[in-house]
Write an enzyme that holds these catalytic residues in place. Structure first.
Site, PDB file in Angstrom:
ATOM      1  N   PRO A 147       3.252  41.569  89.957  1.00 25.90           N
ATOM      2  CA  PRO A 147       3.057  42.787  89.173  1.00 25.90           C
ATOM      3  C   PRO A 147       4.335  43.628  89.160  1.00 25.90           C
ATOM      4  O   PRO A 147       4.926  43.889  90.204  1.00 25.90           O
ATOM      5  CB  PRO A 147       1.921  43.499  89.920  1.00 25.90           C
ATOM      6  CG  PRO A 147       1.177  42.402  90.618  1.00 25.90           C
ATOM      7  CD  PRO A 147       2.229  41.412  91.003  1.00 25.90           C
ATOM      8  N   GLU A 148       4.763  44.031  87.961  1.00 23.81           N
ATOM      9  CA  GLU A 148       5.967  44.830  87.829  1.00 23.81           C
ATOM     10  C   GLU A 148       5.587  46.282  87.549  1.00 23.81           C
ATOM     11  O   GLU A 148       4.417  46.655  87.583  1.00 23.81           O
ATOM     12  CB  GLU A 148       6.859  44.246  86.735  1.00 23.81           C
ATOM     13  CG  GLU A 148       7.394  42.865  87.094  1.00 23.81           C
ATOM     14  CD  GLU A 148       8.495  42.394  86.156  1.00 23.81           C
ATOM     15  OE1 GLU A 148       9.043  43.223  85.405  1.00 23.81           O
ATOM     16  OE2 GLU A 148       8.810  41.193  86.167  1.00 23.81           O
ATOM     17  N   HIS A 185     -10.783  37.866  99.931  1.00 21.18           N
ATOM     18  CA  HIS A 185      -9.448  38.394  99.665  1.00 21.18           C
ATOM     19  C   HIS A 185      -9.442  39.915  99.479  1.00 21.18           C
ATOM     20  O   HIS A 185      -8.402  40.490  99.172  1.00 21.18           O
ATOM     21  CB  HIS A 185      -8.848  37.716  98.439  1.00 21.18           C
ATOM     22  CG  HIS A 185      -8.703  36.237  98.574  1.00 21.18           C
ATOM     23  ND1 HIS A 185      -8.064  35.657  99.649  1.00 21.18           N
ATOM     24  CD2 HIS A 185      -9.129  35.219  97.778  1.00 21.18           C
ATOM     25  CE1 HIS A 185      -8.097  34.330  99.512  1.00 21.18           C
ATOM     26  NE2 HIS A 185      -8.732  34.045  98.395  1.00 21.18           N
ATOM     27  N   ARG A 225      -2.679  36.205  98.246  1.00 25.54           N
ATOM     28  CA  ARG A 225      -1.512  35.637  98.940  1.00 25.54           C
ATOM     29  C   ARG A 225      -1.014  36.525 100.086  1.00 25.54           C
ATOM     30  O   ARG A 225      -0.152  36.115 100.858  1.00 25.54           O
ATOM     31  CB  ARG A 225      -0.382  35.411  97.934  1.00 25.54           C
ATOM     32  CG  ARG A 225      -0.771  34.456  96.817  1.00 25.54           C
ATOM     33  CD  ARG A 225       0.410  34.171  95.919  1.00 25.54           C
ATOM     34  NE  ARG A 225       0.010  33.427  94.735  1.00 25.54           N
ATOM     35  CZ  ARG A 225       0.837  33.055  93.773  1.00 25.54           C
ATOM     36  NH1 ARG A 225       2.120  33.363  93.854  1.00 25.54           N
ATOM     37  NH2 ARG A 225       0.396  32.387  92.720  1.00 25.54           N
ATOM     38  N   ARG A 233      31.941  46.267  88.233  1.00 22.40           N
ATOM     39  CA  ARG A 233      31.077  45.228  88.796  1.00 22.40           C
ATOM     40  C   ARG A 233      31.213  43.932  88.001  1.00 22.40           C
ATOM     41  O   ARG A 233      31.089  43.917  86.775  1.00 22.40           O
ATOM     42  CB  ARG A 233      29.611  45.674  88.812  1.00 22.40           C
ATOM     43  CG  ARG A 233      29.374  46.953  89.605  1.00 22.40           C
ATOM     44  CD  ARG A 233      29.816  46.847  91.054  1.00 22.40           C
ATOM     45  NE  ARG A 233      29.098  45.828  91.769  1.00 22.40           N
ATOM     46  CZ  ARG A 233      28.027  46.079  92.534  1.00 22.40           C
ATOM     47  NH1 ARG A 233      27.580  47.330  92.665  1.00 22.40           N
ATOM     48  NH2 ARG A 233      27.420  45.102  93.179  1.00 22.40           N
TER      49      ARG A 233
END
Length: 271
Positions: free
Chosen positions: A2-3, A90, A109, A152
């Site tokens: 999930p972002e 879970h 997980r 950079r």
């Protein structure tokens, strides 16, 4: 994983049930996720009133009247479930409100995390202290990026994933924003022109905003707290579309590895 849009969607979903609510019962159903639950989590949260919810980068924040905030990270597969009919193996953390609502943190997980942080020290908490500006906030500007990327040699894609440069950006939305801005993800960050950065910043904000509006992107295990799926994945221009035609020029979209992650882009449209 999930972002940011998925976390923002999650926080907004939780707020409908938790904002202003008193937590009548708190249960940890195992000792840990990625790391142990705080030893005093149940004691601190039981009886506390939620004074607000928020997000920093990919972390969700549940503020309480006890002067402490519960900070959660969804890891690879975590999500909150609202009013689950039954708790499964879970469902590792359960919150029940005085109004009778039940919410569970489900993480198959167990790569997620839960922490308690003093409100007054949130900005100095190690996970937050070095974070860059939020991608949808006013602090993210082309000037900020130009200063952060000056000199950079690392690829612009990898630098945008650096949380010290921009907080909360992940692989999906960086690929999409770079495509929209017409920037080659392999280009040295310090060589990206100011003009290109001026194009990039509004595209970052737009793609994140659209993803939040769509409820995030459903990838593998992610769903919103109410069980609804996120539909931004239906709008991907490049992500996970290797070999498919570019919507702009028709050339086959390319995929390659960058920093241990996949990158998708159009070799003709992105320079």
């Amino acid at each position: 994983m999930p972002e940011l849009p998925e976390v923002e969607t999650t926080v907004r979903g939780l707020a409908r049930y938790l904002d202003g609510a008193r937590l009548a019962r708190v249960e940890t159903r195992r000792a840990d996720l990625r790391r142990p639950f705080p030893a005093d989590l149940v004691q601190v949260l039981t009886g506390a009133t939620v004074t607000g919810l928020g997000r920093r980068a990919k972390y969700g924040l549940i503020h309480t009247d006890r002067g402490q905030s519960m900070v959660f990270h969804l890891g690879m597969s975590g999500r909150w479930r609202i009013e689950p009919e039954e708790l499964g193996k879970h469902d590792h953390l359960v919150l029940e409100t005085e109004a009778g609502h039940r919410l569970s943190l489900c993480d198959p997980r167990r790569f997620g995390s839960v922490d308690l942080v003093e409100e007054a020290r949130l900005g100095k908490w190690p996970a937050f202290a070095a974070l860059g500006p939020e991608p949808i906030g006013a602090a993210l500007t082309a000037s900020h990026l130009k200063a952060a990327l000056k000199g950079r040699s690392a690829a612009i894609k990898l630098m945008l994933l650096d949380q010290r440069v921009v907080a909360g950006l992940g692989n999906i939305y960086v690929c999409e924003a770079l495509f929209r801005a017409g920037i080659d993800p392999r280009k040295a960050a310090g060589n990206v022109s100011g003009t290109a950065l001026e194009r990039l910043v509004p595209q970052i904000k737009a793609v994140i905003g659209e993803a939040i509006e769509a409820g995030g992107s459903t990838l593998r295990d992610y769903a919103q707290p109410d069980g609804q799926l996120g539909y931004f994945s239906k709008r991907f221009d490049v992500y996970d579309r290797h070999g498919q035609p570019c919507a702009r020029c028709g050339a086959p979209l390319l995929r390659f590895a960058q920093g241990g992650r996949s990158t998708w882009h159009c070799g003709k449209c992105q320079k």
